[in-house]
Design an enzyme around this catalytic site. Sequence first.
Site, PDB file in Angstrom:
ATOM      1  N   SER A   1       0.840  -1.203   0.000  1.00 48.30           N
ATOM      2  CA  SER A   1       0.000   0.000   0.000  1.00 48.30           C
ATOM      3  C   SER A   1       0.875   1.253   0.000  1.00 48.30           C
ATOM      4  O   SER A   1       0.360   2.364  -0.014  1.00 48.30           O
ATOM      5  CB  SER A   1      -0.923   0.011   1.231  1.00 48.30           C
ATOM      6  OG  SER A   1      -0.173  -0.117   2.423  1.00 48.30           O
TER       7      SER A   1
ATOM      8  N   ASN B   1      -1.920  -2.025  13.556  1.00 51.68           N
ATOM      9  CA  ASN B   1      -3.385  -1.870  13.569  1.00 51.68           C
ATOM     10  C   ASN B   1      -3.827  -0.593  14.278  1.00 51.68           C
ATOM     11  O   ASN B   1      -4.704   0.127  13.794  1.00 51.68           O
ATOM     12  CB  ASN B   1      -4.041  -3.088  14.219  1.00 51.68           C
ATOM     13  CG  ASN B   1      -3.793  -4.354  13.411  1.00 51.68           C
ATOM     14  OD1 ASN B   1      -3.260  -4.285  12.301  1.00 51.68           O
ATOM     15  ND2 ASN B   1      -4.156  -5.489  13.970  1.00 51.68           N
TER      16      ASN B   1
ATOM     17  N   THR C   1     -40.258  26.375  -9.012  1.00 54.14           N
ATOM     18  CA  THR C   1     -40.552  25.045  -8.475  1.00 54.14           C
ATOM     19  C   THR C   1     -40.866  24.208  -9.707  1.00 54.14           C
ATOM     20  O   THR C   1     -41.415  24.727 -10.690  1.00 54.14           O
ATOM     21  CB  THR C   1     -41.764  25.038  -7.516  1.00 54.14           C
ATOM     22  OG1 THR C   1     -42.917  25.425  -8.256  1.00 54.14           O
ATOM     23  CG2 THR C   1     -41.567  26.011  -6.352  1.00 54.14           C
ATOM     24  N   HIS C   2     -40.481  22.944  -9.687  1.00 52.34           N
ATOM     25  CA  HIS C   2     -40.615  22.063 -10.855  1.00 52.34           C
ATOM     26  C   HIS C   2     -39.910  22.654 -12.079  1.00 52.34           C
ATOM     27  O   HIS C   2     -40.280  22.362 -13.210  1.00 52.34           O
ATOM     28  CB  HIS C   2     -42.084  21.799 -11.217  1.00 52.34           C
ATOM     29  CG  HIS C   2     -42.941  21.436 -10.051  1.00 52.34           C
ATOM     30  ND1 HIS C   2     -43.263  20.140  -9.727  1.00 52.34           N
ATOM     31  CD2 HIS C   2     -43.522  22.209  -9.086  1.00 52.34           C
ATOM     32  CE1 HIS C   2     -44.021  20.122  -8.636  1.00 52.34           C
ATOM     33  NE2 HIS C   2     -44.182  21.370  -8.217  1.00 52.34           N
TER      34      HIS C   2
ATOM     35  N   SER D   1     -15.155  24.245 -27.730  1.00 53.76           N
ATOM     36  CA  SER D   1     -15.394  22.978 -28.420  1.00 53.76           C
ATOM     37  C   SER D   1     -14.321  22.804 -29.479  1.00 53.76           C
ATOM     38  O   SER D   1     -13.852  23.776 -30.077  1.00 53.76           O
ATOM     39  CB  SER D   1     -16.770  23.034 -29.079  1.00 53.76           C
ATOM     40  OG  SER D   1     -16.829  22.118 -30.157  1.00 53.76           O
TER      41      SER D   1
ATOM     42  N   LYS E   1     -18.847  27.758 -29.333  1.00 57.83           N
ATOM     43  CA  LYS E   1     -19.171  27.218 -28.011  1.00 57.83           C
ATOM     44  C   LYS E   1     -18.321  27.789 -26.889  1.00 57.83           C
ATOM     45  O   LYS E   1     -17.139  28.050 -27.043  1.00 57.83           O
ATOM     46  CB  LYS E   1     -18.993  25.684 -28.010  1.00 57.83           C
ATOM     47  CG  LYS E   1     -19.990  24.939 -28.848  1.00 57.83           C
ATOM     48  CD  LYS E   1     -21.431  25.056 -28.374  1.00 57.83           C
ATOM     49  CE  LYS E   1     -21.658  24.346 -27.065  1.00 57.83           C
ATOM     50  NZ  LYS E   1     -21.751  22.898 -27.206  1.00 57.83           N
TER      51      LYS E   1
ATOM     52  N   ASN F   1     -18.291  26.436 -23.047  1.00 61.90           N
ATOM     53  CA  ASN F   1     -18.943  25.413 -22.224  1.00 61.90           C
ATOM     54  C   ASN F   1     -18.624  25.568 -20.739  1.00 61.90           C
ATOM     55  O   ASN F   1     -17.488  25.876 -20.375  1.00 61.90           O
ATOM     56  CB  ASN F   1     -18.510  24.021 -22.691  1.00 61.90           C
ATOM     57  CG  ASN F   1     -18.971  23.734 -24.116  1.00 61.90           C
ATOM     58  OD1 ASN F   1     -20.035  24.189 -24.525  1.00 61.90           O
ATOM     59  ND2 ASN F   1     -18.158  23.005 -24.851  1.00 61.90           N
TER      60      ASN F   1
ATOM     61  N   GLU G   1     -19.847  21.486 -14.800  1.00 60.84           N
ATOM     62  CA  GLU G   1     -20.219  20.116 -15.156  1.00 60.84           C
ATOM     63  C   GLU G   1     -19.337  19.101 -14.439  1.00 60.84           C
ATOM     64  O   GLU G   1     -19.796  18.050 -13.996  1.00 60.84           O
ATOM     65  CB  GLU G   1     -20.094  19.927 -16.667  1.00 60.84           C
ATOM     66  CG  GLU G   1     -21.122  20.704 -17.457  1.00 60.84           C
ATOM     67  CD  GLU G   1     -20.815  20.658 -18.941  1.00 60.84           C
ATOM     68  OE1 GLU G   1     -21.464  19.885 -19.656  1.00 60.84           O
ATOM     69  OE2 GLU G   1     -19.899  21.386 -19.391  1.00 60.84           O
TER      70      GLU G   1
ATOM     71  N   TYR H   1      -9.396  -5.955  13.212  1.00 59.54           N
ATOM     72  CA  TYR H   1      -8.737  -5.543  11.977  1.00 59.54           C
ATOM     73  C   TYR H   1      -8.738  -6.662  10.952  1.00 59.54           C
ATOM     74  O   TYR H   1      -8.521  -7.825  11.290  1.00 59.54           O
ATOM     75  CB  TYR H   1      -7.282  -5.111  12.252  1.00 59.54           C
ATOM     76  CG  TYR H   1      -6.581  -4.705  10.966  1.00 59.54           C
ATOM     77  CD1 TYR H   1      -6.752  -3.433  10.438  1.00 59.54           C
ATOM     78  CD2 TYR H   1      -5.811  -5.622  10.248  1.00 59.54           C
ATOM     79  CE1 TYR H   1      -6.166  -3.077   9.231  1.00 59.54           C
ATOM     80  CE2 TYR H   1      -5.215  -5.274   9.051  1.00 59.54           C
ATOM     81  CZ  TYR H   1      -5.396  -3.997   8.547  1.00 59.54           C
ATOM     82  OH  TYR H   1      -4.822  -3.645   7.360  1.00 59.54           O
TER      83      TYR H   1
ATOM     84  N   GLN I   1      -7.299  -2.076   4.331  1.00 60.16           N
ATOM     85  CA  GLN I   1      -6.292  -1.298   3.611  1.00 60.16           C
ATOM     86  C   GLN I   1      -6.915  -0.615   2.386  1.00 60.16           C
ATOM     87  O   GLN I   1      -6.402   0.390   1.898  1.00 60.16           O
ATOM     88  CB  GLN I   1      -5.153  -2.238   3.191  1.00 60.16           C
ATOM     89  CG  GLN I   1      -4.031  -1.568   2.445  1.00 60.16           C
ATOM     90  CD  GLN I   1      -2.835  -2.483   2.331  1.00 60.16           C
ATOM     91  OE1 GLN I   1      -2.196  -2.801   3.313  1.00 60.16           O
ATOM     92  NE2 GLN I   1      -2.535  -2.916   1.116  1.00 60.16           N
TER      93      GLN I   1
ATOM     94  N   LYS J   1      -8.021   3.445   1.981  1.00 62.86           N
ATOM     95  CA  LYS J   1      -7.229   4.667   1.818  1.00 62.86           C
ATOM     96  C   LYS J   1      -7.477   5.450   0.550  1.00 62.86           C
ATOM     97  O   LYS J   1      -7.671   6.666   0.575  1.00 62.86           O
ATOM     98  CB  LYS J   1      -5.741   4.326   1.933  1.00 62.86           C
ATOM     99  CG  LYS J   1      -5.352   4.337   3.367  1.00 62.86           C
ATOM    100  CD  LYS J   1      -4.132   3.572   3.685  1.00 62.86           C
ATOM    101  CE  LYS J   1      -4.350   2.839   4.972  1.00 62.86           C
ATOM    102  NZ  LYS J   1      -5.373   1.788   4.926  1.00 62.86           N
TER     103      LYS J   1
HETATM  104  N1  ARG Z   1      -1.238  -1.191   5.550  1.00 69.89           N
HETATM  105  C1  ARG Z   1      -2.160  -1.629   6.533  1.00 69.89           C
HETATM  106  C2  ARG Z   1      -3.506  -0.960   6.292  1.00 69.89           C
HETATM  107  O1  ARG Z   1      -3.527   0.002   5.622  1.00 69.89           O
HETATM  108  C3  ARG Z   1      -1.715  -1.280   7.904  1.00 69.89           C
HETATM  109  C4  ARG Z   1      -2.167  -2.219   8.958  1.00 69.89           C
HETATM  110  C5  ARG Z   1      -1.619  -3.558   8.680  1.00 69.89           C
HETATM  111  N2  ARG Z   1      -1.850  -4.483   9.707  1.00 69.89           N
HETATM  112  C6  ARG Z   1      -1.672  -5.789   9.526  1.00 69.89           C
HETATM  113  N3  ARG Z   1      -1.907  -6.552  10.521  1.00 69.89           N
HETATM  114  N4  ARG Z   1      -1.270  -6.274   8.398  1.00 69.89           N
HETATM  115  O2  ARG Z   1      -4.545  -1.367   6.746  1.00 69.89           O
END
Ligand code: ARG
Length: 457
Positions: free
Chosen positions: A24, A111, A156-157, A278, A284, A286, A291, A318, A323, A326
Amino acid sequence: MIEKPWGGRFKGKTSRLVEDFTESISFDKRLWRYDIKGSIAHARMLAREGIINRDESKNIINGLREIEKEIEDGRFVFRPELEDIHMNIESALIEKIGEAGGKLHTARSRNDQIALDLRLYLRDEINEVLLLIKKLQRVIVTLAERNIDVIMPGYTHLQRAQPVLFPHHLLAHIEALNRDIERFEDCLKRLNLSPLGASSIAGTTFPIDRVSIAKELRFSGVTENSIDSVSDRDFAIEFCGVASVLMMHLSRLSEELVLWSSSEFDFIEIPDAFTTGSSIMPQKKNPDVAELVRGKTGRVYGNLITLLTVMKGLPLSYNRDMQEDKEAIFDTVDTVKESLKVYAEMFKGIKIKDKNMYNAAIGGFTTATDLADYLVKKGMPFRKAHTLVGRIVKYCLDKGKTLAGMSIKEFRAFSEIIDSDVFSCLSVEKAVNDRLSYGGTAKRNVLRRIKRLKGRL
Ligand code: ARG
């Protein structure tokens, strides 16, 4: 080859495919500042409680500060084989200061570490989002104030309903944003608790002091239950939920900007700098920014659904599934901040075509309710007045007339109680300024609200 911090139990090597699949670091490196901050607070506490000695703590903190500098300067090498931000920093620390570095993770787990990092990160970002919402509000309130006398049709509407002050309409958006602010502040309250010390799941046998870390990191308190502390992501879900409501509000505003800048409405002109052309149609211009804000609302909803879905089937506590939270969180933060920023700038340059708004307001029988109210004030029950005005409107439509274009004779053919004073109630100015009920569109009300809002912003 780099040793994995958890390598002890393993004989075989992790497959490259798995390293790539499970890492990650490519995205959670964005949490580095918070990870280091949390680690420094943790190291200090360990020394305060005599769990490690002062020198070790000092070395750890110095090492972490060096790593902080390296990351800041872009000199730090993030390694996917070390999975995530936590292990990347810890490994670098051990490499730098040796044995003592290995003591940092005492009484801690990734964790509770990730739960802490996310809370610290979101706390900062929410505070930034709050500032950006207020900035946008200031720009919109200024626009309202500058156009205090502009009358437009209220809809309205999407059918012309009653004349309103354009600033009154703008302030409606401000009220929605006020509630968004409250929701973010409320979310902050639940988020601002320190989970550190829950360790992997059950707490720790070391005599840690969770409260002192929480104080150092400016949390308002600590979480109650170690299992919940490492399981909980509702603070992030709540954030994405609140962000979704905010984006829904911005999206409705966008929809109006798109409509209003069309030649059909022609109420506003969006500055060149915030529109695009455009590739084929030379004429145009835009409203792409509006949007895209409307479109990006879909991403934020999607992120909310991602988090809810990732979490829904997980047993406590956990699980690695978490993960996956994120990117959804980061994308929500980025999208919301970018949308607010670009809107605040764009609103500064929006040109109001007050004549077109006014002309639209005087068409479409927008004062028909005022005519009914006039009859009511002369003693007619409202339901009867409503029917009668409906018939007058139908008559006007057949004759191609407006209400104000009727003669007194024509009016009196519908009802004897109509006098020549009827014409004054047909003006949009009067229709607006007679609506003095609290929260109504009368100029006096709108000015009062603008003043209060300006004081608060
Ligand atoms: N990279 C992990 C996450 O984002 C961190 C926690 C990992 N904990 C574990 N027991 N592998 O959730």
